[in-house]
Design a protein around this motif. Structure first.
Motif, short mmCIF file in Angstrom:
data_model
loop_
_atom_site.label_atom_id
_atom_site.label_comp_id
_atom_site.label_asym_id
_atom_site.label_seq_id
_atom_site.Cartn_x
_atom_site.Cartn_y
_atom_site.Cartn_z
N GLY A 51 11.63 34.76 19.63
CA GLY A 51 11.02 35.43 20.52
C GLY A 51 10.74 34.40 21.74
N ILE A 52 9.63 35.09 22.63
CA ILE A 52 9.71 34.42 23.95
C ILE A 52 8.11 33.59 23.75
N GLU A 53 8.36 32.40 24.35
CA GLU A 53 7.30 31.50 24.32
C GLU A 53 6.32 31.94 25.36
N VAL A 54 4.84 31.92 24.58
CA VAL A 54 3.87 32.21 25.54
C VAL A 54 2.68 31.30 25.17
N ASN A 55 1.59 31.22 26.27
CA ASN A 55 0.64 30.47 25.91
C ASN A 55 -0.30 31.36 25.14
N PHE A 56 -0.84 31.02 23.99
CA PHE A 56 -1.58 31.71 23.39
C PHE A 56 -2.71 30.76 22.55
N PHE A 57 -3.93 31.03 23.11
CA PHE A 57 -5.19 30.08 22.76
C PHE A 57 -4.71 28.74 22.88
N ASN A 58 -4.15 28.34 24.09
CA ASN A 58 -3.81 27.01 24.53
C ASN A 58 -2.76 26.26 23.99
N GLY A 59 -2.26 26.99 23.04
CA GLY A 59 -0.96 26.60 22.39
C GLY A 59 0.13 27.43 22.51
N ILE A 60 1.53 26.95 22.36
CA ILE A 60 2.69 27.67 22.47
C ILE A 60 3.07 28.49 21.16
N ALA A 61 3.12 29.77 21.58
CA ALA A 61 3.38 30.76 20.34
C ALA A 61 4.77 31.43 20.59
N LYS A 115 1.45 38.76 29.40
CA LYS A 115 0.39 39.67 29.36
C LYS A 115 0.06 40.38 28.21
N MET A 116 0.87 40.55 27.19
CA MET A 116 0.36 41.35 25.93
C MET A 116 -0.35 40.08 25.08
N ALA A 117 0.14 39.00 25.05
CA ALA A 117 -0.41 37.63 24.60
C ALA A 117 -1.84 37.70 25.15
N GLN A 118 -1.88 37.76 26.25
CA GLN A 118 -3.44 37.56 26.51
C GLN A 118 -4.27 38.76 26.17
N GLN A 119 -3.83 39.79 26.14
CA GLN A 119 -4.46 41.03 25.51
C GLN A 119 -4.95 40.82 24.04
N PHE A 120 -4.15 40.55 23.39
CA PHE A 120 -4.21 40.07 21.82
C PHE A 120 -5.14 38.96 21.76
N GLU A 121 -5.34 37.94 22.88
CA GLU A 121 -6.23 36.89 22.77
C GLU A 121 -7.61 37.43 22.93
N ASP A 122 -7.65 38.23 23.67
CA ASP A 122 -8.84 39.04 24.41
C ASP A 122 -9.60 39.66 23.17
N GLY A 123 -8.67 40.65 22.23
CA GLY A 123 -9.17 41.15 21.05
C GLY A 123 -9.55 40.41 20.04
N ILE A 124 -8.90 39.40 19.97
CA ILE A 124 -9.08 38.35 18.85
C ILE A 124 -10.40 37.55 19.09
N SER A 125 -10.61 37.09 20.41
CA SER A 125 -11.83 36.37 20.76
C SER A 125 -13.10 37.11 20.57
N ALA A 126 -12.84 38.61 20.80
CA ALA A 126 -14.12 39.53 20.58
C ALA A 126 -14.41 39.76 19.12
N HIS A 127 -13.40 39.60 18.25
CA HIS A 127 -13.34 40.05 16.92
C HIS A 127 -12.68 39.20 16.21
N PRO A 128 -12.75 37.76 16.10
CA PRO A 128 -11.90 36.96 15.35
C PRO A 128 -11.57 37.22 13.93
N GLN A 129 -12.95 37.76 13.22
CA GLN A 129 -12.80 38.09 11.64
C GLN A 129 -11.85 39.10 11.51
N ASP A 130 -11.52 39.85 12.26
CA ASP A 130 -10.52 40.93 12.03
C ASP A 130 -9.00 40.71 12.44
N TRP A 131 -8.47 39.49 12.74
CA TRP A 131 -7.36 39.25 12.93
C TRP A 131 -6.70 38.31 11.76
#
Length: 147
Positions: A51-61, A115-131
């Motif tokens: 896949g494509i490398e993205v910045n995800f929670f300050n790490g490379i994913a 952009k998708m990674a950022q949207q996932f990060e936003d959702g996870i940050s709001a509800h970390p228990q559900d990821w």
């Protein structure tokens, strides 16, 4: 194999078409989108390991390029969904991903996946228990908390 067959049978019973992850799937997905059908893909983790490398929670994913490629090739809307749970049931946040209008397809894909990674990060940050992360997605194996 037995579990996969049960999964497939259930999905087909409710009107879904499950496709194998192979070299022919992109053409089929493009055709379904051009037919006006809804295509749902796992996009918060790279099942192909390329896949494509993205910045995800300050790490490379790594996250898959497929949704971005399909949106670019077909003009279909690209929408991320984040599922969380409430006392009364399931809540889903849907967010459209704006597509870049300039750059090469490779540059566009990289921008879209980030952009998708950022949207996932936003959702996870709001509800970390559900990821639920069932496999490693960070390329260095480390998760670095946001400060």
């Amino acid at each position: 194999e037995k579990l996969f067959r049960k999964f497939l049978k259930y999905r087909e019973a409710i009107g879904m078409e499950a496709l194998p992850l192979d070299g022919r799937v992109m053409g089929t997905l493009e055709a379904r989108l051009r037919e006006g059908k809804l295509v749902a893909l796992v996009a918060d983790r790279d099942l192909s390991r390329s896949g494509i490398e993205v910045n995800f929670f300050n790490g490379i994913a790594r996250m898959p390029a497929g949704p971005a490629l399909l949106a670019i090739r077909t003009g279909a809307d690209l929408i991320t969904a984040y599922v969380s749970y409430t006392e009364t049931g399931i809540h889903i946040d849907f967010n459209e991903v704006s597509l870049p209008t300039s750059g090469s397809d490779e540059e566009k894909v990289t921008q879209i996946v980030q952009k998708m990674a950022q949207q996932f990060e936003d959702g996870i940050s709001a509800h970390p228990q559900d990821w639920h992360m069932l496999q490693r997605i960070w390329t260095d194996g480390d998760f670095v908390e946001r400060t």
